[in-house]
Design an enzyme around this catalytic site. Structure first.
Site, PDB file in Angstrom:
ATOM      1  N   CYS A 151       4.414  -8.499   0.487  1.00 39.49           N
ATOM      2  CA  CYS A 151       5.397  -9.520   0.085  1.00 39.49           C
ATOM      3  C   CYS A 151       6.324  -9.905   1.231  1.00 39.49           C
ATOM      4  O   CYS A 151       6.177 -10.950   1.851  1.00 39.49           O
ATOM      5  CB  CYS A 151       6.223  -9.050  -1.116  1.00 39.49           C
ATOM      6  SG  CYS A 151       5.240  -8.812  -2.614  1.00 39.49           S
ATOM      7  N   ARG A 152       7.303  -9.038   1.533  1.00 38.57           N
ATOM      8  CA  ARG A 152       8.383  -9.450   2.452  1.00 38.57           C
ATOM      9  C   ARG A 152       7.951  -9.518   3.909  1.00 38.57           C
ATOM     10  O   ARG A 152       8.244 -10.508   4.602  1.00 38.57           O
ATOM     11  CB  ARG A 152       9.574  -8.493   2.297  1.00 38.57           C
ATOM     12  CG  ARG A 152      10.233  -8.604   0.945  1.00 38.57           C
ATOM     13  CD  ARG A 152      11.160  -7.436   0.674  1.00 38.57           C
ATOM     14  NE  ARG A 152      10.407  -6.187   0.547  1.00 38.57           N
ATOM     15  CZ  ARG A 152      10.949  -4.980   0.459  1.00 38.57           C
ATOM     16  NH1 ARG A 152      12.261  -4.850   0.523  1.00 38.57           N
ATOM     17  NH2 ARG A 152      10.187  -3.916   0.326  1.00 38.57           N
ATOM     18  N   SER A 153       7.301  -8.470   4.422  1.00 36.55           N
ATOM     19  CA  SER A 153       6.992  -8.506   5.865  1.00 36.55           C
ATOM     20  C   SER A 153       5.903  -9.523   6.221  1.00 36.55           C
ATOM     21  O   SER A 153       5.989 -10.128   7.296  1.00 36.55           O
ATOM     22  CB  SER A 153       6.680  -7.110   6.424  1.00 36.55           C
ATOM     23  OG  SER A 153       5.559  -6.529   5.815  1.00 36.55           O
ATOM     24  N   ASP A 201      13.259  -6.394  -2.739  1.00 36.09           N
ATOM     25  CA  ASP A 201      11.828  -6.319  -3.048  1.00 36.09           C
ATOM     26  C   ASP A 201      11.535  -7.195  -4.271  1.00 36.09           C
ATOM     27  O   ASP A 201      12.074  -6.949  -5.350  1.00 36.09           O
ATOM     28  CB  ASP A 201      11.493  -4.853  -3.342  1.00 36.09           C
ATOM     29  CG  ASP A 201      10.005  -4.631  -3.524  1.00 36.09           C
ATOM     30  OD1 ASP A 201       9.262  -5.615  -3.703  1.00 36.09           O
ATOM     31  OD2 ASP A 201       9.587  -3.465  -3.488  1.00 36.09           O
ATOM     32  N   ASN A 208       3.699  -4.232   2.610  1.00 34.68           N
ATOM     33  CA  ASN A 208       3.091  -5.228   3.517  1.00 34.68           C
ATOM     34  C   ASN A 208       2.288  -6.290   2.764  1.00 34.68           C
ATOM     35  O   ASN A 208       1.307  -6.826   3.268  1.00 34.68           O
ATOM     36  CB  ASN A 208       2.230  -4.558   4.600  1.00 34.68           C
ATOM     37  CG  ASN A 208       1.829  -5.473   5.755  1.00 34.68           C
ATOM     38  OD1 ASN A 208       0.752  -5.350   6.317  1.00 34.68           O
ATOM     39  ND2 ASN A 208       2.683  -6.414   6.118  1.00 34.68           N
ATOM     40  N   CYS A 242       7.810  -3.775   5.865  1.00 36.66           N
ATOM     41  CA  CYS A 242       8.387  -3.548   4.532  1.00 36.66           C
ATOM     42  C   CYS A 242       7.637  -2.380   3.899  1.00 36.66           C
ATOM     43  O   CYS A 242       6.989  -1.589   4.598  1.00 36.66           O
ATOM     44  CB  CYS A 242       8.345  -4.815   3.676  1.00 36.66           C
ATOM     45  SG  CYS A 242       6.687  -5.428   3.295  1.00 36.66           S
TER      46      CYS A 242
HETATM   47  P1  4NP Z   1       6.753  -5.455  -0.181  1.00 36.68           P
HETATM   48  O1  4NP Z   1       6.693  -5.351  -1.785  1.00 36.68           O
HETATM   49  O2  4NP Z   1       7.297  -4.130   0.315  1.00 36.68           O
HETATM   50  O3  4NP Z   1       7.720  -6.577   0.058  1.00 36.68           O
HETATM   51  O4  4NP Z   1       5.347  -5.742   0.267  1.00 36.68           O
HETATM   52  C1  4NP Z   1       5.992  -4.337  -2.438  1.00 36.68           C
HETATM   53  C2  4NP Z   1       4.646  -4.483  -2.690  1.00 36.68           C
HETATM   54  C3  4NP Z   1       3.955  -3.493  -3.338  1.00 36.68           C
HETATM   55  C4  4NP Z   1       4.598  -2.354  -3.743  1.00 36.68           C
HETATM   56  C5  4NP Z   1       5.938  -2.191  -3.485  1.00 36.68           C
HETATM   57  C6  4NP Z   1       6.634  -3.182  -2.816  1.00 36.68           C
HETATM   58  N1  4NP Z   1       3.899  -1.348  -4.432  1.00 36.68           N
HETATM   59  O5  4NP Z   1       4.502  -0.362  -4.853  1.00 36.68           O
HETATM   60  O6  4NP Z   1       2.665  -1.453  -4.613  1.00 36.68           O
END
Ligand code: 4NP
Length: 155
Positions: free
Chosen positions: A13-15, A122, A11, A8
């Site tokens: 939340c989703r992945s 997200d 790294n 994702c």
């Molecule tokens: P993820 O979510 O892609 O599911 O891990 C996010 C976590 C952090 C950020 C963006 C998306 N960020 O911009 O810090």
């Protein structure tokens, strides 16, 4: 043994959730020795951090522990047989990496049995409902992915 890499943006939340739920399904099926499972982000802002506390807590409520530390995808991931991304931005970012073979990149929700969604949204800037939706999608789609892989799709 196939290397499966979930990707994702951050790294955190989703992945990490997809990695943990896929591992959970693999363990439940007694197939631990059949897959190498990992996750990474296209961005490195959270390198070394545990997954977001909201994601870890939502998963814990469903009996799944998320233990991974964030890292950025790199050419050391060339050994991945399948790179499973969460959304179209991840897809574009991953296939633009010089060492990635595009045929090895798939969207997680391709493996969901009955969702009309094409992307795992997200949840980072949203509330608890968004984290629960991610887990609903990830839980079913990683089980669908395991069914797909067990049908010897990678042979
Ligand atoms: P993820 O979510 O892609 O599911 O891990 C996010 C976590 C952090 C950020 C963006 C998306 N960020 O911009 O810090």
């Amino acid at each position: 043994m196939p290397n499966i890499l979930f990707v994702c943006l951050g790294n955190i939340c989703r992945s990490p959730a997809a990695e943990a739920f896929f591992r959970h399904h693999v363990t439940t099926r007694g197939a631990d020795d059949r897959f190498n499972i990992d996750s990474a982000g296209t961005g490195g802002w959270h390198e070394g951090e545990l997954a977001d506390a909201r994601m870890r807590s939502a998963a814990q409520h469903r009996g799944v522990q998320i233990l991974s530390r964030a890292r950025k995808i790199s050419s050391s991931d060339q050994s991945a047989d399948l790179i499973v991304v969460m959304d179209e931005v991840n897809f574009k970012d991953v296939i633009s990496l010089s060492w990635v073979k595009p045929t090895r990149v798939r969207r997680l929700l391709e493996f969901h049995p009955n969702s009309s969604r094409t992307a795992v949204p997200d949840p980072y800037y949203d509330g608890q409902d968004a984290f629960d939706l991610v887990l609903d999608l990830v839980d079913s789609a990683t089980l669908g992915l395991l069914d797909y892989l067990e049908s010897d799709a990678l042979d």
